[in-house]
Design a protein around this motif. Structure first.
Motif, mmCIF file in Angstrom:
data_model
loop_
_atom_site.group_PDB
_atom_site.id
_atom_site.type_symbol
_atom_site.label_atom_id
_atom_site.label_comp_id
_atom_site.label_asym_id
_atom_site.label_seq_id
_atom_site.Cartn_x
_atom_site.Cartn_y
_atom_site.Cartn_z
ATOM 1 N N UNK A 27 -88.804 94.209 -17.970
ATOM 2 C CA UNK A 27 -88.088 93.162 -18.631
ATOM 3 C C UNK A 27 -89.513 92.164 -19.368
ATOM 4 N N UNK A 28 -90.590 91.471 -18.598
ATOM 5 C CA UNK A 28 -91.644 90.850 -18.665
ATOM 6 C C UNK A 28 -92.446 91.679 -19.804
ATOM 7 N N UNK A 29 -91.979 93.106 -20.760
ATOM 8 C CA UNK A 29 -93.661 93.302 -21.908
ATOM 9 C C UNK A 29 -93.124 92.213 -23.050
ATOM 10 N N UNK A 30 -94.409 92.128 -23.171
ATOM 11 C CA UNK A 30 -94.500 90.939 -24.097
ATOM 12 C C UNK A 30 -93.786 91.526 -25.542
ATOM 13 N N UNK A 31 -92.877 90.342 -25.893
ATOM 14 C CA UNK A 31 -91.983 90.377 -27.480
ATOM 15 C C UNK A 31 -92.948 91.039 -28.936
ATOM 16 N N UNK A 32 -92.040 91.916 -29.148
ATOM 17 C CA UNK A 32 -92.871 92.288 -30.037
ATOM 18 C C UNK A 32 -92.075 91.657 -31.678
ATOM 19 N N UNK A 33 -93.583 91.113 -31.911
ATOM 20 C CA UNK A 33 -93.536 89.699 -33.356
ATOM 21 C C UNK A 33 -93.059 90.787 -34.287
ATOM 22 N N UNK A 34 -93.913 91.468 -34.774
ATOM 23 C CA UNK A 34 -93.742 92.327 -35.936
ATOM 24 C C UNK A 34 -92.906 93.233 -35.951
ATOM 25 N N UNK A 35 -92.006 94.095 -36.830
ATOM 26 C CA UNK A 35 -91.137 94.929 -37.375
ATOM 27 C C UNK A 35 -92.005 95.862 -36.177
ATOM 28 N N UNK A 36 -91.467 96.826 -35.253
ATOM 29 C CA UNK A 36 -92.064 97.978 -34.842
ATOM 30 C C UNK A 36 -91.936 99.436 -35.442
ATOM 31 N N UNK A 37 -91.095 99.331 -36.741
ATOM 32 C CA UNK A 37 -90.460 100.661 -36.795
ATOM 33 C C UNK A 37 -91.304 100.791 -38.728
ATOM 34 N N UNK A 38 -92.157 100.441 -38.551
ATOM 35 C CA UNK A 38 -93.445 101.172 -39.461
ATOM 36 C C UNK A 38 -93.504 102.815 -39.590
ATOM 37 N N UNK A 39 -93.326 103.525 -38.975
ATOM 38 C CA UNK A 39 -93.944 104.580 -39.064
ATOM 39 C C UNK A 39 -91.784 105.152 -39.510
ATOM 40 N N UNK A 40 -91.046 105.047 -39.857
ATOM 41 C CA UNK A 40 -89.774 104.925 -39.981
ATOM 42 C C UNK A 40 -88.881 105.679 -39.340
ATOM 43 N N UNK A 41 -88.019 106.834 -39.772
ATOM 44 C CA UNK A 41 -86.629 107.396 -38.600
ATOM 45 C C UNK A 41 -87.144 108.696 -39.148
ATOM 46 N N UNK A 42 -85.969 109.413 -38.609
ATOM 47 C CA UNK A 42 -86.230 110.976 -38.747
ATOM 48 C C UNK A 42 -85.515 111.789 -37.107
ATOM 49 N N UNK A 43 -84.527 112.613 -38.015
ATOM 50 C CA UNK A 43 -83.628 113.534 -37.555
ATOM 51 C C UNK A 43 -83.688 114.921 -37.968
ATOM 52 N N UNK A 44 -83.989 115.907 -36.031
ATOM 53 C CA UNK A 44 -83.671 116.824 -35.746
ATOM 54 C C UNK A 44 -83.174 117.850 -35.746
ATOM 55 N N UNK A 45 -83.419 119.581 -35.882
ATOM 56 C CA UNK A 45 -82.377 120.452 -35.351
ATOM 57 C C UNK A 45 -81.351 120.092 -35.734
ATOM 58 N N UNK A 46 -80.890 119.565 -36.289
ATOM 59 C CA UNK A 46 -79.329 120.228 -37.138
ATOM 60 C C UNK A 46 -78.248 121.367 -35.810
ATOM 61 N N UNK A 47 -77.014 120.092 -35.373
ATOM 62 C CA UNK A 47 -76.378 121.724 -34.410
ATOM 63 C C UNK A 47 -75.035 121.119 -35.049
ATOM 64 N N UNK A 48 -73.549 121.357 -34.225
ATOM 65 C CA UNK A 48 -72.132 121.517 -34.908
ATOM 66 C C UNK A 48 -71.727 120.457 -34.802
ATOM 67 N N UNK A 49 -72.693 120.041 -32.958
ATOM 68 C CA UNK A 49 -71.943 118.474 -32.395
ATOM 69 C C UNK A 49 -73.196 117.279 -32.392
ATOM 70 N N UNK A 50 -74.232 118.438 -33.319
ATOM 71 C CA UNK A 50 -75.111 116.471 -33.288
ATOM 72 C C UNK A 50 -76.960 116.713 -33.411
ATOM 73 N N UNK A 51 -77.507 116.484 -33.262
ATOM 74 C CA UNK A 51 -79.077 116.828 -33.532
ATOM 75 C C UNK A 51 -79.481 115.792 -32.335
ATOM 76 N N UNK A 52 -81.295 115.979 -32.695
ATOM 77 C CA UNK A 52 -82.243 115.070 -31.942
ATOM 78 C C UNK A 52 -82.486 113.958 -33.212
#
Length: 521
Positions: free
Chosen positions: A41-66
């Motif tokens: 709870x006391x972790x330092x605030x992230x002032x800059x955007x943390x998603x600089x490496x993008x997003x991804x999904x993988x291992x698709x299945x009939x009910x979801x994925x990673x």
């Protein structure tokens, strides 16, 4: 590789688990399965955007994925932590039926911990088969880019799907502009078949991309966990790679450069002792997991990782994803050793696993996704299946068995677009065709390339070879009940900039019930 502890050389693998392993709690927390309330709870605030490496999904299945992302407000920070404090951060994820997230159908929280490079791998279940979904992440008031994925069809459905295969993306050799064309083609899934990363030091001598040298940290070959983390960050900052990850789920398998060139099982060919190499392999496999949309089962335990696996695409195709590095025999000392009947590329256990899966598959097709060329070319290619002729023959025998569903093989590594049929006996050019293989070129490795080069003659000297081109690009595939189609696509250049437009080179079709590939006009 034996799973007995200690190994025959006296090395105790528990040492590697302590040196490079990750606790079960961290693994489950990163997958969103435990520990959501444990974020500091006391972790330092992230002032800059943390998603600089993008997003991804993988291992698709009939009910979801990673799903995947990694918090990194400063991706190239030299300590390998991406500018993140050494604290845990809760990362919320959402899956919706629409791109504006008005109809959120699944959500949760995963814990991004420094032990896993602040990556998270939440596993999503409970979705509907054959549907497109959108996803995003949130952390400390910051929202990630939006990604999308499509679940696979119901178990018995033979609905068609499109896919792409890619491999070999040496960032320093060129831009990843082929991904821009791939995204425009909107595949249902992308198979990445090795060399996602390259371990070599990056200097003026091999920096062919028209971009500044990335800095002193990258001049040396990767060796430590921090080295691999920073190198992944360098590659993953490419905008076209990020766009390709966001556009479709990926199914990945590594080749050699994710660890070290040409490695075989526990053997390094570049001066490392077995113990030093196993430590390096342990941190390399861990960084691979941290930076790819892989399920928790793929996380390495010390130097060992379960990377071969089998997935389904409805009732249409069984997908056999192979690991051609972790269990292979060493390079042969001579021709007699090369042709020894017991030599194996996949290892005895993985061979048995593959043959059982091929024989028991109840789908219309068997599709194999692997790293190095299966088709016969020359005895000098000892790092390919040519260096393991007895093992290749065992696989060809199974592919040709009565009752085994028709198969097509997709391969990476060779930095060229190549197509050829697989014969029951390559010593007899008139023998039956038991399968067909489509080898994909590189995304950027070896620079621009050309239609023909010094290797054209070696590959095209055989009657079973159908196509060769040396430019950069990928394979665009289509699978349905009647046929598997593979279209070779390329870009004219990769060194100059990332604006090159993609175009088709050639197209081939393997029909169900008809052996061999046919060119599509």
């Amino acid at each position: 590789m034996s799973s007995v502890f200690p190994t025959s050389s006296g090395l105790d693998r528990r040492h590697f688990l302590q040196a490079a392993g990750v606790g079960v709690g961290a693994l489950l927390a990163g997958a969103g399965l435990a520990g959501q309330a444990e974020a500091t709870s006391g972790a330092p605030r992230l002032r800059d955007g943390p998603f600089r490496l993008g997003v991804a999904s993988g291992e698709p299945a009939s009910d979801g994925c990673v799903l995947w992302t990694r918090l990194a407000p400063e991706p190239l920070a030299e300590d390998g932590h991406g500018g993140m404090p050494r604290a845990g951060y809760g990362v919320q994820w959402q899956v919706a039926e629409d791109e504006r997230f008005r109809r959120v159908v699944r959500s949760g929280t995963a814990l991004a911990l420094p032990e896993l490079g602040h990556s998270v791998h939440p596993q999503v279940h409970g979705l509907r088969p054959g549907r497109q979904y959108f996803y995003r992440f949130r952390a400390q008031g910051h929202t990630s880019p939006v990604g999308r994925f499509r679940t696979t069809p119901p178990t018995r459905s033979r609905g068609a799907f499109t896919f792409a295969t890619a491999s070999c993306q040496a960032w320093y050799h060129g831009h990843f502009s082929a991904y821009r064309d791939l995204v425009a083609k909107d595949p249902d899934v992308v198979f990445f078949l090795g060399d996602y990363l390259y371990e070599y030091g990056i200097t003026a001598a091999n920096m062919w991309r028209n971009a500044p040298l990335p800095g002193a940290r990258h001049e040396l070959e990767t060796n430590t966990l921090a080295d691999y983390r920073v190198r992944y960050s360098l590659f993953k900052t490419d905008p076209d790679l990020q766009a390709a990850h966001a556009a479709a789920p990926w199914i990945l398998t590594p080749d050699d450069h994710e660890v070290q060139n040409d490695y075989a099982d526990e053997r390094s060919y570049y001066g490392l002792s077995e113990e030093d190499f196993l430590l390096r392999r342990a941190v390399a496999y861990r960084a691979y997991y941290e930076n790819c949309p892989l399920p928790p089962l793929a996380l390495a335990h010390g130097p060992d990782a379960r990377l071969h696996r089998r997935l389904r695409y409805g009732g249409l195709a069984t997908l056999h994803v192979l690991d051609a590095r972790q269990y292979r025999d060493a390079k042969p000392a001579n021709t007699e050793e090369q042709y020894a009947p017991g030599r194996t590329l996949l290892g005895a256990e993985q061979e048995r696993w593959l043959y059982r899966g091929l024989r028991s598959s109840d789908t219309r097709w068997n599709l194999l996704f692997q790293q190095v060329g299966l088709v016969k070319v020359t005895e000098n290619r000892v790092d390919q299946w040519d260096g393991f002729p007895a093992a290749r023959q065992r696989l060809l025998d199974v592919l040709g068995e009565r009752g085994v569903a028709p198969s097509v093989v997709f391969t990476g590594d060779c930095h060229r677009s190549i197509a050829g049929d697989l014969l029951a006996d390559f010593a007899d050019p008139g023998s039956a065709v038991v399968s067909s293989e489509f080898l994909g070129t590189s995304i950027a490795s070896d620079g621009d390339g050309a239609p023909t080069d010094n290797f054209t003659k070696d590959w095209m000297q055989h009657p079973w070879m159908k196509f060769y081109d040396g430019r950069r690009g990928y394979v665009l595939g289509h699978a349905d009940a009647d046929a598997i189609t593979a279209e070779y696509r390329a870009v004219p250049y990769v060194r100059a900039d990332n604006q090159a437009a993609g175009f088709a080179l050639d197209r081939f079709r393997v029909e169900h019930g008809r052996t061999g590939m046919q060119k599509v006009s």
